[in-house]
Design a protein around this motif. Sequence first.
Motif, mmCIF file in Angstrom:
data_model
loop_
_atom_site.group_PDB
_atom_site.id
_atom_site.type_symbol
_atom_site.label_atom_id
_atom_site.label_comp_id
_atom_site.label_asym_id
_atom_site.label_seq_id
_atom_site.Cartn_x
_atom_site.Cartn_y
_atom_site.Cartn_z
ATOM 1 N N TYR A 4 0.382 -1.221 0.259
ATOM 2 C CA TYR A 4 0.168 -0.019 0.025
ATOM 3 C C TYR A 4 0.665 0.998 0.036
ATOM 4 N N LYS A 5 1.589 1.091 1.044
ATOM 5 C CA LYS A 5 2.484 2.366 0.710
ATOM 6 C C LYS A 5 3.299 2.718 -0.616
ATOM 7 N N ASN A 6 3.615 1.686 -0.978
ATOM 8 C CA ASN A 6 4.655 1.815 -2.092
ATOM 9 C C ASN A 6 4.090 2.124 -3.472
ATOM 10 N N TYR A 7 2.732 1.666 -3.234
ATOM 11 C CA TYR A 7 1.545 2.143 -4.605
ATOM 12 C C TYR A 7 0.939 3.916 -4.707
ATOM 13 N N ILE A 8 0.708 3.954 -3.345
ATOM 14 C CA ILE A 8 0.436 4.915 -2.993
ATOM 15 C C ILE A 8 1.385 6.667 -3.797
ATOM 16 N N ASN A 9 2.777 6.113 -2.857
ATOM 17 C CA ASN A 9 3.654 6.924 -2.625
ATOM 18 C C ASN A 9 4.210 6.682 -4.766
ATOM 19 N N ASP A 10 3.891 5.860 -5.281
ATOM 20 C CA ASP A 10 4.763 5.622 -6.808
ATOM 21 C C ASP A 10 3.723 6.740 -7.321
ATOM 22 N N ILE A 11 2.327 6.592 -6.649
ATOM 23 C CA ILE A 11 0.684 7.795 -7.805
ATOM 24 C C ILE A 11 1.179 8.346 -7.592
ATOM 25 N N ASN A 12 1.643 9.303 -6.290
ATOM 26 C CA ASN A 12 2.027 10.410 -5.427
ATOM 27 C C ASN A 12 2.934 11.203 -6.626
ATOM 28 N N THR A 13 4.456 10.292 -6.400
ATOM 29 C CA THR A 13 5.748 10.567 -7.191
ATOM 30 C C THR A 13 5.995 11.055 -8.411
ATOM 31 N N MET A 14 5.499 9.229 -8.870
ATOM 32 C CA MET A 14 5.783 9.433 -10.181
ATOM 33 C C MET A 14 5.184 10.641 -11.566
ATOM 34 N N SER A 15 5.980 10.420 -12.254
ATOM 35 C CA SER A 15 5.311 10.915 -13.675
ATOM 36 C C SER A 15 3.716 10.509 -13.930
ATOM 37 N N ILE A 16 2.529 11.097 -14.540
ATOM 38 C CA ILE A 16 2.030 10.661 -15.330
ATOM 39 C C ILE A 16 2.407 9.486 -16.261
ATOM 40 N N ASP A 17 2.832 10.452 -16.882
ATOM 41 C CA ASP A 17 3.747 9.763 -18.451
ATOM 42 C C ASP A 17 4.522 8.336 -18.246
ATOM 43 N N ASP A 18 5.225 8.506 -17.135
ATOM 44 C CA ASP A 18 5.680 7.103 -16.785
ATOM 45 C C ASP A 18 5.644 5.965 -16.606
ATOM 46 N N PRO A 19 6.028 4.855 -17.914
ATOM 47 C CA PRO A 19 5.676 3.611 -18.227
ATOM 48 C C PRO A 19 5.693 2.361 -17.063
ATOM 49 N N LYS A 20 5.871 3.224 -16.103
ATOM 50 C CA LYS A 20 6.084 2.515 -14.797
ATOM 51 C C LYS A 20 5.239 2.965 -13.678
ATOM 52 N N HIS A 21 4.891 3.908 -14.038
ATOM 53 C CA HIS A 21 3.193 4.473 -13.345
ATOM 54 C C HIS A 21 2.831 3.442 -12.711
#
Length: 465
Positions: free
Chosen positions: A79-96
């Motif tokens: 959960y922590k990693n999921y929310i953190n990645d959603i909040n910090t990664m660019s929406i255009d990043d294929p790893k989002h």
Amino acid sequence: MEQYSRRFIEELANHIDPLIIDYFNKKKSVYKGFKADNVAELIDEALMEHLEGKTSRDDLIPIINKIKKSRLQKRARWYKNYINDINTMSIDDPKHPLANDIQMAKTIAIDKYADIFGDKDIPEIIEDRKNAATEWKNDSNSLLINFPGISSFTDKSIYNSLKNDVIISSWKYIESELAGNIDSYLRQFPAELVDKPLFSPSSFTLMMNEASENILQEIITDENGTELLEVHVNSGKLNPPKAMDTNDLKLVNAFISNINMQEFSREKSVIVDLNTLGKEVVNYHVGKNVLNKISNSCRKLVEYNFFYESDGSKIFFNLFDNIVIKEDAERPYAIAQFGEVLSNAIIKKKLISITSASYDVLQNNLSKIICYAMKQEQIANQENKLGEYSYTYFQKIVRFKLKNKKKNLQLIQDSLQEFVDNKIAIESFELKNGVFIIKFLPLSDAELEDLQFDKKDKLIESVAK
């Protein structure tokens, strides 16, 4: 490492969360990392990987607690990693984490978009996914495979998560229906004693003669006067002895099903929590009345001794040498020391078994006694599925209260009909000229597979000798 019964796996498949089954069936051809070809293989793999062939409650509880602790940590980390990645990664990043959803929202046709996302824009879709993840985390019963971000994991990680869900869901069934003990999935009885009239459908006072001081004796015969079994009871100053009934048989089953084989092969004894005995014998926890029932049964199982002749040999036996009940312990328990005939049958695996699920369906007390004989005959008659059984055959198996043949034949018919109605062992039967002609059901694939395991065990044992 001992494998689990195929019948047990088959029963688990009917009780684990259907969402797990649906997920596996939908995804097994999509993810290359899914090794199992069917649900039974998935359950088998999960059991062996996590529980390592263990069956007793004492062995399973530490394993399950460890799995649950690791599972909680994993859920929090995901959960922590999921929310953190959603909040910090660019929406255009294929790893989002939502890259696939966002790409779908950008590229699919308008009408299909509406079917999937309604009239929501991308920020609303992201917020929905975050809320779904929070809801998933806050629900302790939610499955790992329902984690909103699981599709971004590797095939292997998804498969391992699925097996983790299988174990947790399986444990709910094992704990609630089997008191945490996988071995109680089967009701077992020694093959050598199946044709001995040890138990009666109901308890009644025995008409016994005094053989010597404090020893009472009774000889049980069939309708032709042939001796079937001799019973000796160490009476002391107790009330007149009563016939052993189905509650006594259930207690024997309960002691057998709670055995830890490694310890039993050395000690020939078992320690069982009284609440476990209460649940397995009368299906509720121990109170004063239940404790009295268990105590009376234990007394009979120890004090009743038996004798019969077979192939020119005289065989004397008792079911248990002694049973100690510790009521004053923090968790009251019983210690049962098995007699030689019973312990040898268990160690050598010369037991007839019926699933607890089938046994519990049977309401007729006579059915609960003859079920082992019927299962034995079903196995023995798989080639032509037919067998013929006289009245004296049943007299060898069950202790009838009355000597009225007509009434007893009706009792047998009522019992056999219960087997037919519940599709247990018997397909149909008829009473013709005083003989029961029984047509048996074919064994299931799971039963056949379990029997092959038994044959293999006996083969290894004989080679070792």
